[in-house]
Motif scaffolding. Structure first.
Motif, mmCIF file in Angstrom:
data_model
loop_
_atom_site.group_PDB
_atom_site.id
_atom_site.type_symbol
_atom_site.label_atom_id
_atom_site.label_comp_id
_atom_site.label_asym_id
_atom_site.label_seq_id
_atom_site.Cartn_x
_atom_site.Cartn_y
_atom_site.Cartn_z
ATOM 1 N N GLN A 184 37.123 40.288 34.374
ATOM 2 C CA GLN A 184 38.071 39.304 33.845
ATOM 3 C C GLN A 184 37.741 37.931 34.433
ATOM 4 O OE1 GLN A 184 39.942 39.851 31.485
ATOM 5 N NE2 GLN A 184 40.712 41.937 31.454
ATOM 6 N N PRO A 185 36.655 37.307 33.962
ATOM 7 C CA PRO A 185 36.232 36.027 34.537
ATOM 8 C C PRO A 185 37.298 34.935 34.458
ATOM 9 C CG PRO A 185 35.017 36.533 32.514
ATOM 10 C CD PRO A 185 35.755 37.766 32.899
ATOM 11 N N ALA A 186 38.168 34.994 33.444
ATOM 12 C CA ALA A 186 39.234 33.990 33.349
ATOM 13 C C ALA A 186 40.173 34.106 34.546
ATOM 14 C CB ALA A 186 40.013 34.169 32.048
ATOM 15 N N VAL A 187 40.453 35.334 34.972
ATOM 16 C CA VAL A 187 41.291 35.546 36.155
ATOM 17 C C VAL A 187 40.563 35.037 37.396
ATOM 18 C CG1 VAL A 187 42.426 37.274 37.607
ATOM 19 C CG2 VAL A 187 42.454 37.522 35.117
ATOM 20 N N GLY A 188 39.245 35.256 37.443
ATOM 21 C CA GLY A 188 38.452 34.756 38.557
ATOM 22 C C GLY A 188 38.488 33.245 38.648
ATOM 23 N N LEU A 189 38.386 32.567 37.510
ATOM 24 C CA LEU A 189 38.446 31.102 37.508
ATOM 25 C C LEU A 189 39.811 30.619 37.968
ATOM 26 C CD1 LEU A 189 36.549 30.315 34.173
ATOM 27 C CD2 LEU A 189 35.761 29.873 36.508
ATOM 28 N N MET A 190 40.860 31.296 37.506
ATOM 29 C CA MET A 190 42.215 30.934 37.944
ATOM 30 C C MET A 190 42.377 31.141 39.441
ATOM 31 S SD MET A 190 45.005 32.045 35.057
ATOM 32 C CE MET A 190 44.614 33.782 35.155
ATOM 33 N N PHE A 191 41.729 32.181 39.983
ATOM 34 C CA PHE A 191 41.810 32.452 41.411
ATOM 35 C C PHE A 191 41.302 31.266 42.224
ATOM 36 C CE2 PHE A 191 39.312 33.920 45.136
ATOM 37 C CZ PHE A 191 40.377 34.263 45.961
ATOM 38 N N PHE A 192 40.121 30.759 41.864
ATOM 39 C CA PHE A 192 39.546 29.654 42.616
ATOM 40 C C PHE A 192 40.363 28.374 42.435
ATOM 41 C CE2 PHE A 192 35.844 32.490 42.178
ATOM 42 C CZ PHE A 192 35.542 32.636 43.527
ATOM 43 N N GLU A 193 40.920 28.203 41.243
ATOM 44 C CA GLU A 193 41.770 27.036 41.008
ATOM 45 C C GLU A 193 43.043 27.115 41.841
ATOM 46 O OE1 GLU A 193 44.331 25.010 37.387
ATOM 47 O OE2 GLU A 193 42.575 26.230 36.895
ATOM 48 N N ARG A 194 43.667 28.281 41.845
ATOM 49 C CA ARG A 194 44.909 28.457 42.600
ATOM 50 C C ARG A 194 44.669 28.459 44.106
ATOM 51 N NH1 ARG A 194 47.275 33.407 38.824
ATOM 52 N NH2 ARG A 194 48.014 32.089 37.102
ATOM 53 N N LEU A 195 43.492 28.936 44.511
ATOM 54 C CA LEU A 195 43.172 29.021 45.923
ATOM 55 C C LEU A 195 43.238 27.647 46.592
ATOM 56 C CD1 LEU A 195 42.313 31.094 48.073
ATOM 57 C CD2 LEU A 195 39.935 30.519 47.554
ATOM 58 N N PHE A 196 42.797 26.628 45.865
ATOM 59 C CA PHE A 196 42.767 25.284 46.426
ATOM 60 C C PHE A 196 44.000 24.462 46.062
ATOM 61 C CE2 PHE A 196 38.280 26.581 46.088
ATOM 62 C CZ PHE A 196 37.947 26.485 47.443
ATOM 63 N N HIS A 197 44.945 25.121 45.422
ATOM 64 C CA HIS A 197 46.215 24.474 45.103
ATOM 65 C C HIS A 197 47.357 25.409 45.491
ATOM 66 C CE1 HIS A 197 43.290 22.420 42.493
ATOM 67 N NE2 HIS A 197 44.057 21.354 42.670
ATOM 68 N N PRO A 198 47.589 25.553 46.784
ATOM 69 C CA PRO A 198 48.614 26.502 47.262
ATOM 70 C C PRO A 198 49.988 26.213 46.663
ATOM 71 C CG PRO A 198 47.317 25.648 49.081
ATOM 72 C CD PRO A 198 46.966 24.832 47.891
ATOM 73 N N GLY A 199 50.659 27.278 46.303
ATOM 74 C CA GLY A 199 52.033 27.161 45.822
ATOM 75 C C GLY A 199 52.883 28.205 46.480
ATOM 76 N N PHE A 200 53.941 27.795 47.134
ATOM 77 C CA PHE A 200 54.793 28.751 47.861
ATOM 78 C C PHE A 200 56.168 28.801 47.211
ATOM 79 C CE2 PHE A 200 51.705 27.104 50.908
ATOM 80 C CZ PHE A 200 51.172 28.267 51.406
#
Length: 200
Positions: A184-200
């Motif tokens: 699921q490469p789309a999920v992988g791309l979202m992972f890297f995007e979210r990784l550098f934009h923390p949301g709590f």
């Protein structure tokens, strides 16, 4: 009924049966020595459907219940075949290192769904890295838990003084990350995007 629940029910039925049936337990064990010499390759998968005791079974199935359905419906979009393939391949992938490490050791045997469950948890972490999860009732961001868990598993594997399959935990986690990103490469791309934009 979700496939996650079906897997849990089947695992509970087989595990509880094996508690009282030593022959069934022996046939299902992950036993690298026999896999190599007798070509009993089914053991890579059947070992995930038996457990040491009710506590071992309960902990794995409890964890699978909470994370499995999220992974099944949000990453594999409710496609049972996709999630089932992931789960079964996770059993194999999480045990490959132990196979090569212990294939000439007659005394080494293992059992339990921990490797596949670890893969499911880390697939969830790829999907929601900053989601808060409770670790012994302490709220921790999923990505922080994941990193610490991998470090702990690698350390305990090197120490090697207990009977817990830390290798399966570690490689199950790695497999879960890799499989999710590749399939699921789309999920992988979202992972890297979210990784550098923390949301709590």
């Amino acid at each position: 009924m979700s496939l996650t629940l079906i897997i849990i029910i089947i695992t509970c039925v087989i595990s509880i049966s094996a508690f009282y049936n030593p022959q069934l337990l022996e046939q299902f064990l992950f036993w690298p020595f026999y896999i190599k010499r007798r070509h009993e390759y089914w053991r890579f998968i059947t070992c995930g459907f038996i457990h040491l005791d009710y506590i071992h079974l309960g902990f794995n199935m409890f964890t699978l219940y909470f994370f499995g359905q999220i992974v099944e419906f949000y990453i594999f979009e409710g496609r049972g075949s996709g999630f089932l393939t992931f789960y079964l391949l996770s059993l194999v992938g999480s045990n490959l290192y132990s196979y090569f490490r212990h294939r000439d050791n007659f005394d080494y045997r293992a059992l339990g769904a921990s490797g596949a469950v670890s893969a499911v948890v880390f697939s969830f972490i790829v999907f929601a890295p900053w989601q808060t999860i409770l670790v012994f009732f302490i709220p921790v961001p999923a990505i922080v838990y994941g990193v610490l868990y991998l470090i702990y598993s690698a350390y305990m594997s090197r120490k090697g003084y207990d009977n817990i399959g830390h290798d399966a935990h570690f490689w199950g986690g790695v497999f879960g990350i890799a499989y999710t990103i590749i399939v699921q490469p789309a999920v992988g791309l979202m992972f890297f995007e979210r990784l550098f934009h923390p949301g709590f």
